[in-house]
Motif scaffolding. Structure first.
Motif, PDB file in Angstrom:
ATOM      1  N   GLU A 243     -11.153  40.649 -36.839  1.00 44.51           N
ATOM      2  CA  GLU A 243      -9.782  40.432 -37.286  1.00 44.51           C
ATOM      3  C   GLU A 243      -9.137  39.286 -36.512  1.00 44.51           C
ATOM      4  OE1 GLU A 243      -8.311  44.876 -38.603  1.00 44.51           O
ATOM      5  OE2 GLU A 243      -8.176  44.313 -36.476  1.00 44.51           O
ATOM      6  N   VAL A 244      -8.169  38.660 -37.138  1.00 41.51           N
ATOM      7  CA  VAL A 244      -7.346  37.674 -36.442  1.00 41.51           C
ATOM      8  C   VAL A 244      -6.069  38.378 -36.001  1.00 41.51           C
ATOM      9  CG1 VAL A 244      -5.970  35.589 -36.698  1.00 41.51           C
ATOM     10  CG2 VAL A 244      -8.298  35.666 -37.598  1.00 41.51           C
ATOM     11  N   ALA A 245      -5.870  38.433 -34.674  1.00 46.52           N
ATOM     12  CA  ALA A 245      -4.689  39.106 -34.138  1.00 46.52           C
ATOM     13  C   ALA A 245      -3.447  38.246 -34.318  1.00 46.52           C
ATOM     14  CB  ALA A 245      -4.898  39.445 -32.658  1.00 46.52           C
ATOM     15  N   LYS A 246      -3.600  36.934 -34.084  1.00 46.03           N
ATOM     16  CA  LYS A 246      -2.493  36.005 -34.286  1.00 46.03           C
ATOM     17  C   LYS A 246      -2.992  34.592 -34.067  1.00 46.03           C
ATOM     18  CE  LYS A 246      -0.685  35.926 -29.549  1.00 46.03           C
ATOM     19  NZ  LYS A 246       0.528  36.040 -28.710  1.00 46.03           N
ATOM     20  N   LEU A 247      -2.150  33.642 -34.411  1.00 42.87           N
ATOM     21  CA  LEU A 247      -2.416  32.243 -34.135  1.00 42.87           C
ATOM     22  C   LEU A 247      -1.681  31.855 -32.855  1.00 42.87           C
ATOM     23  CD1 LEU A 247      -1.728  30.888 -37.738  1.00 42.87           C
ATOM     24  CD2 LEU A 247      -3.945  31.553 -36.776  1.00 42.87           C
ATOM     25  N   LYS A 268     -10.258  39.489 -32.677  1.00 44.13           N
ATOM     26  CA  LYS A 268     -10.633  40.757 -32.064  1.00 44.13           C
ATOM     27  C   LYS A 268     -11.653  41.470 -32.928  1.00 44.13           C
ATOM     28  CE  LYS A 268      -7.932  44.394 -32.250  1.00 44.13           C
ATOM     29  NZ  LYS A 268      -8.577  45.296 -33.206  1.00 44.13           N
ATOM     30  N   VAL A 269     -12.522  42.228 -32.289  1.00 46.47           N
ATOM     31  CA  VAL A 269     -13.505  43.033 -33.006  1.00 46.47           C
ATOM     32  C   VAL A 269     -12.782  44.170 -33.715  1.00 46.47           C
ATOM     33  CG1 VAL A 269     -15.554  44.488 -32.797  1.00 46.47           C
ATOM     34  CG2 VAL A 269     -15.283  42.479 -31.307  1.00 46.47           C
ATOM     35  N   ARG A 270     -13.098  44.392 -34.977  1.00 48.27           N
ATOM     36  CA  ARG A 270     -12.467  45.505 -35.694  1.00 48.27           C
ATOM     37  C   ARG A 270     -12.789  46.822 -35.006  1.00 48.27           C
ATOM     38  NH1 ARG A 270     -13.503  45.925 -41.943  1.00 48.27           N
ATOM     39  NH2 ARG A 270     -12.173  47.754 -41.623  1.00 48.27           N
ATOM     40  N   ASN A 271     -11.795  47.694 -34.970  1.00 47.69           N
ATOM     41  CA  ASN A 271     -11.935  49.020 -34.356  1.00 47.69           C
ATOM     42  C   ASN A 271     -12.266  48.926 -32.871  1.00 47.69           C
ATOM     43  OD1 ASN A 271     -11.597  50.216 -36.979  1.00 47.69           O
ATOM     44  ND2 ASN A 271     -13.766  49.781 -37.379  1.00 47.69           N
ATOM     45  N   SER A 272     -11.779  47.868 -32.240  1.00 47.61           N
ATOM     46  CA  SER A 272     -12.008  47.669 -30.809  1.00 47.61           C
ATOM     47  C   SER A 272     -10.838  46.865 -30.250  1.00 47.61           C
ATOM     48  CB  SER A 272     -13.320  46.924 -30.568  1.00 47.61           C
ATOM     49  OG  SER A 272     -13.425  46.487 -29.225  1.00 47.61           O
ATOM     50  N   ASN A 273     -10.672  46.908 -28.939  1.00 48.67           N
ATOM     51  CA  ASN A 273      -9.629  46.118 -28.289  1.00 48.67           C
ATOM     52  C   ASN A 273     -10.164  44.809 -27.715  1.00 48.67           C
ATOM     53  OD1 ASN A 273      -7.523  47.994 -28.760  1.00 48.67           O
ATOM     54  ND2 ASN A 273      -8.224  49.247 -27.022  1.00 48.67           N
ATOM     55  N   GLU A 274     -11.444  44.521 -27.942  1.00 45.94           N
ATOM     56  CA  GLU A 274     -12.056  43.304 -27.397  1.00 45.94           C
ATOM     57  C   GLU A 274     -11.494  42.081 -28.114  1.00 45.94           C
ATOM     58  OE1 GLU A 274     -16.495  41.375 -26.544  1.00 45.94           O
ATOM     59  OE2 GLU A 274     -16.297  43.247 -27.679  1.00 45.94           O
ATOM     60  N   LYS A 275     -10.910  41.154 -27.347  1.00 42.17           N
ATOM     61  CA  LYS A 275     -10.279  39.965 -27.902  1.00 42.17           C
ATOM     62  C   LYS A 275     -10.751  38.709 -27.183  1.00 42.17           C
ATOM     63  CE  LYS A 275      -5.796  42.018 -29.208  1.00 42.17           C
ATOM     64  NZ  LYS A 275      -4.323  41.902 -29.009  1.00 42.17           N
ATOM     65  N   LYS A 276     -10.568  37.582 -27.863  1.00 41.34           N
ATOM     66  CA  LYS A 276     -10.730  36.279 -27.212  1.00 41.34           C
ATOM     67  C   LYS A 276      -9.985  35.236 -28.036  1.00 41.34           C
ATOM     68  CE  LYS A 276     -15.228  36.193 -27.269  1.00 41.34           C
ATOM     69  NZ  LYS A 276     -16.643  35.742 -27.111  1.00 41.34           N
ATOM     70  N   THR A 277      -9.645  34.143 -27.385  1.00 41.47           N
ATOM     71  CA  THR A 277      -8.940  33.044 -28.051  1.00 41.47           C
ATOM     72  C   THR A 277      -9.890  31.880 -28.245  1.00 41.47           C
ATOM     73  OG1 THR A 277      -6.818  33.679 -27.084  1.00 41.47           O
ATOM     74  CG2 THR A 277      -7.005  31.430 -27.916  1.00 41.47           C
TER      75      THR A 277
END
Length: 591
Positions: A243-247, A268-277
């Motif tokens: 998913e795209v959390a935001k721009l 972010k990975v769907r169904n997870s809190n793992e994020k990166k920019t």
């Protein structure tokens, strides 16, 4: 007839690079096309981010089995609308959530609409979007697999990917009776629904996006095949279930026009809190569809300021039209009972028949698995129908000046939201092509995984009733002509209106046999930003107002909904967007 297939290779979330030239958000009907085109030239690195999976299986390529109504729903994003005052219930809204998007689950109908519709887009303040501008983008990727006029259809060339064809015969007998009934009522036969040289009002056979092997030709299968993605693996990366959390927006801009820039995309990975920019060197292209694209803009602080503040999203740019102007082709189904063998439910009721149809499909590429639920369509203008729904005596010249505002889709199946499957059914879905009603897409929260608040506002404009009344009357006249020919269309309880007066028809229109047609559009509409909800979100270059490198390219940019099925126009928009980006890139490199 059934070659071996390999699914599109993906990269893992951990292996995604820190920076790309282009990021395409959404690998659906439009995104697959944009990713293909941007990665084809110049060595630019492209990241395609898709919320759903690849989900490529044998059944997902079979036309009937891959349609959402016949599948397990794993490739579909389903959202329940807010309760609709006009019909007294919520409506389940479907979009594709898979590589290829809705082109993986729809009825594969390929129609373009008439030139006057695009000329109206151009004349509304969108230069470069008239029919003469758009026609080359329809032909660019089309591979018409039938005898046709090469001036009208794409039939050969090095950039031909997306196949379509017509049905050579009707699978169910009801369709032949419809064509004869239409003829007796004075509606002409349209030889090619996609040709501007043929009548725009009448009855014609549909074109379907199936390839030479009679498999579903989705934009995923056409534009992101295994060999192509492997060949471009150094410049094209595909990331699914993300998913795209935001721009990440840079407010202090160095752009000569004082426009802001997107400098990164938070994933972010769907169904997870793992994020990166992921940083961006050139453009971000939102192809997340009429629900997803406005959602991402609003999550990023671009949208109606009061709504964003209410949801706790910091406002980057007040753009009131984001998520507004939602339109859909509202449909009302009239249904009749027929012998079970004349209707698609016979496959469910007779297991042995499914085996026969499977053999016909595997060995001959024929039969019910080609999804012949609908094979032809009628277009009409309510202004050309008399009070009883019969076509008026009118000259051909006057006929050409009347744009269709209703479509009738005969189906060998019951076609309301909740169909009758216990008996054989033949129905007519009456579709409002130019609704006046407009709805909204809004955030439920600042969480990208949260469901959206979607309000189509069906029939909220009372002017939407009159064309549907005319369409229902025309349907009943077609039914009469079919019965005169001896076709056994039996009454089915609540399947028909109680009468033909306005009150009875309106009661039927707002009753239990209405539905969405899944043709959502215009939530990031193209046009000038007037600071109001009825303004524009993107300009004629599909750049979001106030931004130098943020574009939208999907059905959400339509200034208003077209009077046709939206699959082919969405691909043409994607082709035009990619062409504009590449033209700019090549121009910069040559100076």
């Amino acid at each position: 007839m059934w070659p071996f297939y390999r699914s599109c290779p993906e990269i893992s979330f951990s292996s995604v690079e820190s920076e790309y030239d282009f990021i395409v958000v959404g690998g659906g009907t439009a995104g697959a096309v944009v990713a293909n085109r941007l990665s084809a030239h110049g060595g630019a690195k492209v990241l395609l981010v898709e919320r759903g999976p690849v989900a490529d299986s044998w059944a997902s390529r079979v036309p009937l089995l891959s349609s959402d109504f016949a599948s397990d729903g794993s490739r579909t994003r389903k959202v329940l609308s807010v309760p609709q005052n006009s019909i007294g219930r919520s409506v389940e809204l479907f979009t594709g959530s898979v590589l290829g998007g809705t082109s993986r689950i729809n009825q594969m109908i390929y129609t373009r609409d008439v030139p006057a519709e695009y000329d109206a887009w151009r004349d509304a303040g969108n230069p470069g979007w008239g029919w003469d501008d758009m026609k080359p983008y329809f032909l660019k990727s089309e591979q018409a697999l039938y005898d046709c006029d090469a001036r009208v259809h794409g039939t050969k060339g090095t950039m031909i990917e997306w196949s379509n064809q017509t049905s050579t015969c009707f699978e169910f007998p009801g369709f032949s009776y419809v064509t004869e009934a239409s003829h007796k009522l004075g509606l002409p036969w349209i030889e090619d629904l996609n040709s501007s040289d043929h009548p725009i009002i009448g009855c014609g056979a549909l074109h379907f996006t199936r390839d030479q092997n009679q498999h579903r030709s989705s934009t995923y299968h056409a534009f992101l095949p295994f060999d192509l993605v492997v060949k471009r693996s150094s410049v094209l990366h595909i990331l699914t279930n993300t998913e795209v959390a935001k721009l990440d927006v840079e407010l202090t801009s160095m752009d000569v026009n004082d426009r802001s820039r997107v400098k990164g995309v938070v994933i972010k990975v769907r169904n997870s809190n793992e994020k990166k920019t992921i940083r961006i060197r050139r453009d971000v292209v939102l192809c997340a569809g009429p629900f997803g694209s406005p959602q991402i803009l609003m999550l990023s602080g671009i949208g109606p300021a009061s709504h964003l503040q209410e949801k706790g999203v910091p406002v980057i740019k007040n753009l009131p039209a984001v998520g507004s102007n939602l339109q859909d082709h509202f449909g009302v189904s009239v249904g009749f009972s027929v012998p079970m063998s004349h209707s698609l439910p016979s496959l469910e009721k007779r297991p042995w028949l499914f085996i026969i149809e499977l053999i016909k499909y595997l060995f001959f590429g024929t039969g019910m698995l080609l999804a012949p639920v609908v094979q032809l369509v009628l277009f009409a203008s309510s202004s050309m129908l008399d009070d009883d729904g019969r076509p008026k005596e009118i000259t051909e010249t006057k006929m050409e000046t009347r744009l269709p505002d209703i479509e009738i889709m005969p189906m060998a199946y019951d076609s309301p939201e909740h169909p009758e499957k216990s008996r054989g059914m033949f129905s007519f879905l009456n579709v409002l092509l130019h609704p006046k009603s407009r709805g909204t897409v809004r955030l439920n929260s600042s969480d990208p995984s949260d469901s959206l608040i979607i309000d189509p506002k069906y029939l909220s404009n009372p002017n939407d009733y009159a064309p549907l009344r005319s369409s229902l009357k025309l349907t009943l006249r077609i039914r009469e002509k079919m019965v005169e020919q001896g076709y056994p269309l039996g009454d089915f309880g609540s399947g028909v209106p109680e009468g033909e007066d306005d009150a009875s028809l309106d009661k039927f229109i707002s009753g239990k046999r209405n539905r969405t047609t899944y043709h959502y559009s215009s939530t990031c509409r193209m046009g000038p930003d007037n600071g109001k909800e009825d303004g524009g979100v993107v300009n004629e270059e599909l750049l979001v107002h106030g931004f130098a490198n943020l574009r939208v390219a999907d059905s959400s940019i339509f200034p208003w909904i077209l009077g046709t099925h939206l699959q082919a126009p969405t691909v043409a928009v994607a082709e035009k967007c990619a062409d504009m980006i590449l033209s700019k890139l090549f121009q910069e490199r040559s100076t």
